[in-house]
Design a protein around this motif. Sequence first.
Motif, mmCIF file in Angstrom:
data_model
loop_
_atom_site.group_PDB
_atom_site.id
_atom_site.type_symbol
_atom_site.label_atom_id
_atom_site.label_comp_id
_atom_site.label_asym_id
_atom_site.label_seq_id
_atom_site.Cartn_x
_atom_site.Cartn_y
_atom_site.Cartn_z
ATOM 1 N N ASN C 165 0.733 -1.151 0.047
ATOM 2 C CA ASN C 165 -0.020 -0.053 -0.013
ATOM 3 C C ASN C 165 0.874 1.190 0.021
ATOM 4 O O ASN C 165 0.599 2.125 0.609
ATOM 5 C CB ASN C 165 -1.009 -0.102 1.208
ATOM 6 C CG ASN C 165 -2.261 0.912 1.006
ATOM 7 O OD1 ASN C 165 -2.462 1.441 -0.040
ATOM 8 N ND2 ASN C 165 -2.882 1.001 2.187
ATOM 9 N N ILE C 166 1.992 1.202 -0.730
ATOM 10 C CA ILE C 166 2.960 2.399 -0.960
ATOM 11 C C ILE C 166 2.155 3.286 -2.066
ATOM 12 O O ILE C 166 2.341 3.055 -3.183
ATOM 13 C CB ILE C 166 4.336 1.876 -1.129
ATOM 14 C CG1 ILE C 166 4.855 0.878 0.118
ATOM 15 C CG2 ILE C 166 5.189 2.972 -1.322
ATOM 16 C CD1 ILE C 166 6.040 0.301 -0.153
ATOM 17 N N GLU C 167 1.853 4.318 -1.521
ATOM 18 C CA GLU C 167 1.077 5.123 -2.469
ATOM 19 C C GLU C 167 2.268 6.044 -3.208
ATOM 20 O O GLU C 167 2.451 6.301 -4.365
ATOM 21 C CB GLU C 167 0.422 6.428 -1.812
ATOM 22 C CG GLU C 167 -0.158 7.415 -2.720
ATOM 23 C CD GLU C 167 -1.233 8.250 -1.738
ATOM 24 O OE1 GLU C 167 -1.695 7.878 -0.943
ATOM 25 O OE2 GLU C 167 -0.927 9.534 -1.797
ATOM 26 N N LEU C 168 3.589 6.363 -2.650
ATOM 27 C CA LEU C 168 4.610 6.980 -3.211
ATOM 28 C C LEU C 168 5.822 6.497 -2.562
ATOM 29 O O LEU C 168 5.929 6.590 -1.067
ATOM 30 C CB LEU C 168 4.221 8.368 -3.335
ATOM 31 C CG LEU C 168 5.465 9.166 -3.692
ATOM 32 C CD1 LEU C 168 4.823 10.502 -4.580
ATOM 33 C CD2 LEU C 168 6.592 9.791 -2.758
ATOM 34 N N ILE C 169 6.948 6.400 -3.205
ATOM 35 C CA ILE C 169 8.148 6.250 -2.796
ATOM 36 C C ILE C 169 9.399 6.895 -3.468
ATOM 37 O O ILE C 169 9.170 6.945 -4.836
ATOM 38 C CB ILE C 169 8.577 4.486 -2.777
ATOM 39 C CG1 ILE C 169 9.826 4.477 -1.992
ATOM 40 C CG2 ILE C 169 8.811 4.137 -4.012
ATOM 41 C CD1 ILE C 169 9.889 3.082 -1.537
ATOM 42 N N ALA C 170 10.274 7.640 -2.651
ATOM 43 C CA ALA C 170 10.880 8.508 -3.282
ATOM 44 C C ALA C 170 12.521 7.752 -2.970
ATOM 45 O O ALA C 170 13.049 7.450 -2.079
ATOM 46 C CB ALA C 170 11.344 9.934 -2.517
ATOM 47 N N THR C 171 13.237 7.568 -4.258
ATOM 48 C CA THR C 171 14.560 6.852 -4.278
ATOM 49 C C THR C 171 15.534 8.505 -3.981
ATOM 50 O O THR C 171 15.046 9.481 -3.927
ATOM 51 C CB THR C 171 14.940 6.287 -5.294
ATOM 52 O OG1 THR C 171 14.866 7.001 -6.246
ATOM 53 C CG2 THR C 171 14.025 5.038 -5.561
ATOM 54 N N ARG C 183 14.077 7.243 -15.822
ATOM 55 C CA ARG C 183 13.830 7.326 -17.282
ATOM 56 C C ARG C 183 12.967 6.408 -17.853
ATOM 57 O O ARG C 183 12.030 6.486 -18.706
ATOM 58 C CB ARG C 183 15.112 7.578 -18.089
ATOM 59 C CG ARG C 183 15.854 9.011 -17.800
ATOM 60 C CD ARG C 183 17.158 9.079 -18.861
ATOM 61 N NE ARG C 183 17.894 10.187 -18.173
ATOM 62 C CZ ARG C 183 17.733 11.355 -18.459
ATOM 63 N NH1 ARG C 183 16.480 12.014 -19.276
ATOM 64 N NH2 ARG C 183 18.620 12.516 -18.059
ATOM 65 N N ALA C 184 13.506 5.138 -17.371
ATOM 66 C CA ALA C 184 12.604 3.979 -17.847
ATOM 67 C C ALA C 184 11.362 3.992 -17.599
ATOM 68 O O ALA C 184 10.345 3.392 -18.464
ATOM 69 C CB ALA C 184 13.377 2.796 -17.571
ATOM 70 N N ILE C 185 10.808 4.572 -16.639
ATOM 71 C CA ILE C 185 9.286 4.487 -16.348
ATOM 72 C C ILE C 185 8.788 5.912 -16.373
ATOM 73 O O ILE C 185 7.461 5.948 -16.186
ATOM 74 C CB ILE C 185 9.260 4.206 -14.748
ATOM 75 C CG1 ILE C 185 9.953 5.176 -13.832
ATOM 76 C CG2 ILE C 185 9.442 2.663 -14.426
ATOM 77 C CD1 ILE C 185 9.652 4.906 -12.342
ATOM 78 N N ALA C 186 9.570 6.792 -17.169
ATOM 79 C CA ALA C 186 8.992 8.204 -17.372
ATOM 80 C C ALA C 186 7.832 7.855 -18.378
ATOM 81 O O ALA C 186 7.511 7.224 -19.106
ATOM 82 C CB ALA C 186 10.182 8.877 -17.900
ATOM 83 N N GLY C 187 6.795 8.740 -17.931
ATOM 84 C CA GLY C 187 5.408 8.773 -18.821
ATOM 85 C C GLY C 187 4.564 7.763 -18.117
ATOM 86 O O GLY C 187 3.518 7.625 -18.904
ATOM 87 N N THR C 188 4.942 6.735 -17.317
ATOM 88 C CA THR C 188 4.070 5.648 -17.039
ATOM 89 C C THR C 188 3.311 5.996 -15.821
ATOM 90 O O THR C 188 3.782 6.703 -15.204
ATOM 91 C CB THR C 188 4.850 4.220 -16.907
ATOM 92 O OG1 THR C 188 5.396 4.212 -15.740
ATOM 93 C CG2 THR C 188 5.688 4.106 -18.107
ATOM 94 N N GLU C 189 2.360 5.257 -15.413
ATOM 95 C CA GLU C 189 1.799 5.328 -14.101
ATOM 96 C C GLU C 189 2.990 5.353 -12.947
ATOM 97 O O GLU C 189 2.573 5.864 -11.850
ATOM 98 C CB GLU C 189 0.716 4.494 -14.057
ATOM 99 C CG GLU C 189 1.280 2.958 -13.958
ATOM 100 C CD GLU C 189 0.032 1.795 -13.730
ATOM 101 O OE1 GLU C 189 -0.749 1.972 -12.883
ATOM 102 O OE2 GLU C 189 0.087 0.879 -14.503
ATOM 103 N N TRP C 190 3.767 4.502 -13.255
ATOM 104 C CA TRP C 190 4.884 4.477 -12.069
ATOM 105 C C TRP C 190 5.477 5.407 -11.832
ATOM 106 O O TRP C 190 6.135 5.636 -10.710
ATOM 107 C CB TRP C 190 5.914 3.363 -12.523
ATOM 108 C CG TRP C 190 5.029 1.793 -12.526
ATOM 109 C CD1 TRP C 190 4.456 1.273 -13.774
ATOM 110 C CD2 TRP C 190 4.375 0.986 -11.496
ATOM 111 N NE1 TRP C 190 3.993 -0.017 -13.173
ATOM 112 C CE2 TRP C 190 3.675 0.074 -11.862
ATOM 113 C CE3 TRP C 190 4.464 0.934 -9.944
ATOM 114 C CZ2 TRP C 190 3.142 -0.987 -11.081
ATOM 115 C CZ3 TRP C 190 4.109 0.208 -9.132
ATOM 116 C CH2 TRP C 190 3.247 -0.776 -9.785
#
Lengths: 474, 474, 474
Positions: C165-171, C183-190
């Motif tokens: 139930n992690i709504e948001l995670i910052a690396t 960059r790989a997930i840019a533009g996706t829901e992730w």
Amino acid sequence: MTTNKHSLLDPNRLFPADSASREIAIQLYNTIKDRPIISPHGHTDPSWFANNECFTDATKLLLVPDHYLFRMLYSQGISMSSLGVPRVDGGAVETDMRKIWHCLAENYHLFRGTPSSMWMDHVFYEVFGLNELFSPATADSFYDHISAQLQTDAYRPRALLDRFNIELIATTEGAIDELPHHRAIAGTEWAKRVITTFRPDDAIDPSREDFIDNVARLGELTGEDTTTWTGYLDAMRARRATFREHGATATDHGHPTAATADLSRSECEALFSKCLSGHSTAAEQELFRAQMLTEMAGMSLEDGMVMQIHAGARRNVNQQVFEQFGRDKGADVPSSTNYLDGLIPLLNKYGNETKLNIILFTLDETTYSRELAPLAGHFPCLKLGPPWWFHDSPEGMLRFRQQATESAGFYNTVGFNDDTRAFLSIPARHDVARRMDCRFLATLVAEGRLRLHEAEELAPALAYDFAKQGYKLS
Amino acid sequence: MTTNKHSLLDPNRLFPADSASREIAIQLYNTIKDRPIISPHGHTDPSWFANNECFTDATKLLLVPDHYLFRMLYSQGISMSSLGVPRVDGGAVETDMRKIWHCLAENYHLFRGTPSSMWMDHVFYEVFGLNELFSPATADSFYDHISAQLQTDAYRPRALLDRFNIELIATTEGAIDELPHHRAIAGTEWAKRVITTFRPDDAIDPSREDFIDNVARLGELTGEDTTTWTGYLDAMRARRATFREHGATATDHGHPTAATADLSRSECEALFSKCLSGHSTAAEQELFRAQMLTEMAGMSLEDGMVMQIHAGARRNVNQQVFEQFGRDKGADVPSSTNYLDGLIPLLNKYGNETKLNIILFTLDETTYSRELAPLAGHFPCLKLGPPWWFHDSPEGMLRFRQQATESAGFYNTVGFNDDTRAFLSIPARHDVARRMDCRFLATLVAEGRLRLHEAEELAPALAYDFAKQGYKLS
Amino acid sequence: MTTNKHSLLDPNRLFPADSASREIAIQLYNTIKDRPIISPHGHTDPSWFANNECFTDATKLLLVPDHYLFRMLYSQGISMSSLGVPRVDGGAVETDMRKIWHCLAENYHLFRGTPSSMWMDHVFYEVFGLNELFSPATADSFYDHISAQLQTDAYRPRALLDRFNIELIATTEGAIDELPHHRAIAGTEWAKRVITTFRPDDAIDPSREDFIDNVARLGELTGEDTTTWTGYLDAMRARRATFREHGATATDHGHPTAATADLSRSECEALFSKCLSGHSTAAEQELFRAQMLTEMAGMSLEDGMVMQIHAGARRNVNQQVFEQFGRDKGADVPSSTNYLDGLIPLLNKYGNETKLNIILFTLDETTYSRELAPLAGHFPCLKLGPPWWFHDSPEGMLRFRQQATESAGFYNTVGFNDDTRAFLSIPARHDVARRMDCRFLATLVAEGRLRLHEAEELAPALAYDFAKQGYKLS
């Protein structure tokens, strides 16, 4: 006034007030309260155990040597002289022991909320079986009862060792002590039970007025040439060996700071010469003490002795009291201590040695969570000693566990030290520590942070096993 | 929304949650809750008691002078101007008191968990008898009710002194204050109840922009030649005497550090000249303040005034707020404070004087167990003041007792100081202190660390007697 | 040995033992335990979420990257090599993952009373559904069970993000990181769920061996001339913009002290040149880091990024471990940290900016009540981060609330950070924080210091809302 037993000494004292935790604490305590006492660091007088003579009276035994007691009385305007503390110049002080005892009784309320009253009450009600409250009204009967009992065989030092269930007690002697009392019991069954500890501050601290004489005496005792750095170190090695012959498994170092150093051999030689010249500066004295901690760690690695560092006491800060009454008269104050920067030179040299055992003590509680627990939770050579001196108290013990455990765990600690010269208070002090540890464990269990079977394993470890293991006594 | 009384002010607030301790706490509290208030150190305005005029409105009385309140509001982005805090340049600030009051109501949640909300709630529900929760919805009715009540005789300052059961209150005035309000009540019954305190920082701290003027004014007021060191000291003596005529039993010293010094007379003369020249360095200013603490201790020994040292506040650290709004606007921050090294020069000179009374305050809680309690538990001249400023709060009070008692005992403390300019909060503050002390005592009793009859003796001592004795008010 | 569920994980763990507080804590916890997790600061590997590959085995996932675990094992004499920690020189280390796992099982008692055991137990019993105690006897079955489950789709990183139930995670990425995984997930829901954080220490700290190279690389990445002070600052601005494109709302700064500076432009230019020359002194390096905190605050004011300051870790203090195993191997120790003097230059420049958001973290708990809470309770730009690293533990969290709340309130704090690279422990860590906050609130309610409805508003704020607001994620 006779009061009921409960009001004299609460059987559940020090346990948490809430019933859930309290029941667990009682349960844990009952499993360990009768374990033998291991007293691996303290300041009892070895002549007591060697000679086994009767103590003389209540005041001389319980008050005069206890700087916890007379420091508090002094703080309220009662003079050292009126308490019978001997003057350096041999001048007159109060000699009426009963009168001094009355002074204690009249001021006994000052100790409310302090560990001294808890220790004294334990001595009164458990050791001497008294059954009234101590007060000016009962002072005479207490004095008479105690002084009379002290003349009986049951209260001779060795009998008390038995009665107190003290399996082993370590005294503490200086580098030039000839260990006469330990020699007297050598070869007897008592030699296994009463051991010494090597505390070479007197021949390591160049700020002492007797340092040069002590280093010379060190040479005489060992046949080494202590005017040279190499000879001085070899003399230390020789004395360590002698102390080990008298049971010592540990050294102890009381330094004003935690500074260590790792100088080159030529730097050491020059510094040692300077210190021996009597013209060293305070900074050079500090550097010499710092270097010697590293040297002692190296020797511990050679001979296997556990090394204790008691850092951060500013001693004898009351100049007038020092001049009139000498050292160790209650005018000692903790100071802010930097273990991290202090220990790095030593740790860079020996920190990863798994066979080296260094036990750290502090008077600066801020270092528990900030420095000591993180250091002990990483370096193989480090363990944490129990709360020391001003912090050897219920709240102090609680703060230690609360602040050190989460980073260092329990297994980087070494059980309890009573660190006392007040022989009769030893059972009281260990009992306080056992109760507080059971209390801490019980709270963890009640709050679902530790399982009961884990607490049941930890309780005897904290009360007995860790002291034996930590000081290599097993 | 009307809520029941319980949710407004819990009658058992601040007592431990577990029933065993709680019952003892209630029992102890009931014996002392109605004792008169002794307020031996604070900052109320003496004109209130001299003139006995009505306060104007809720905002001006309760919010504008309370830097605890506006510091928190400011921290959340609310400007000083919008809170009506006057600008140094006389520029426009909010003058609509009702609007400012609404701002407080809208942001009252910020104070949850802080002592401010506990004090304010006590004022609302006990002093003004309001019976709804303070909120934006009730802000108007609160404002109207309070402002209306303030116009009645029952809410004039002297009536409130009676209603609050304040037996004695000390205000605090500077060295060059002519004490007009204390002069106004001289000879009346009020003069015994409203006394002054000598706080000479303004003529002792050479870092102040007005130091040189203040020293000159000191000379005019006393007829002494304050351009000389001797004349300056004699002027201080003269002013101390004048303050004593207006009831003062104590001096107070707010210094950035605890440094003291013991210079030779010629060094003092040179240093004083340098400071008067306006060209002193920060180090010289610090040394001068340090020397003056020792001088003040010497004068206390002469004239019997109790000496308070409030050390360690870094004041007015927000440069922009200081330039726009002046001193004491909530931008004060505690700093790490070294009492041990700081006090040694003074203690070497006067530390063993049993007739000298120095009360120490700290903003650095790490010093409780490390320095202050060990010092107060030895030196006859030292006692510990209660938790100060940021630490004058339930948790702060608990930490003070937990960390200071085991080394200093209770009898080296001096009861409670409210230290406030928020007159209406005085009962609330003393009530919090009384509750927390009863709570601490109750915990000791519940845990078998103190006997009930001992706690029953200590509760009134902490609530009343120690303040009178510690400030020589009896 | 199968034990009942209760002994594996107490459903009421961490709540107070007394029933009055406990019931309130349970009630509060039940309202927030299922809130989504906001993880605004941490060190998980973004490749996990970009590639969504299966983790390999229990040891590599749970032990090898967790310096909390191997620091404790190391402190008890277990070598880094035997735990599979890679050597800098590529030398042989243990590669039998099952054997390493057994070593953990055999020494799992070391973690009693530490947060590590609480986190690991949560992973075992909640995340993997195991139903026996972890021990040498069950080590194999645990290893097999966990390793097998890790190969299933339900345990892929993205599935775990859902399940946790992690709504948001910052690396957290360095200044010269090219952000390939983001960059790989840019533009996706992730991309909305997995964001980066700008941590430019590698190009700000001149004491790093790779500083000069990193600054050069910074120039290449941005097309700025990073041999000049202006070009260097512009390059930082450019990288901040790039990070913001990948979701970053915050920067992070891990500095050995809290020092800040406000130098003139010409001083900055000279200092920067000196640092780029490779011949800067330690003092110049410290001054450069100090100046850069002020520069970063200025850029935050320009671009709205929240600024985190993690000050006071002395890193990699074990020289031998550093040489053999590299950075971040558990040899990090907190040091005494002076926030007041450190932050004043920055605060004099930007302290009153209501649009600036600086979150302060400390490893020196003495600063909570002495410096951090008073600062955050005044300066509009400051907020307090949660207890960090060694203090991210039940007792540490309690001390934070007890020592910071009364001066800073709740509303100058920003919820919880897990700050971890141990992905599977994230739910455990947030759960501990939620329980401890509910416990603290419950105690306040039970003691009449906070109303229940206030606690009910605060509980979700501390668990969820404050993190979103404090990091501008809403």
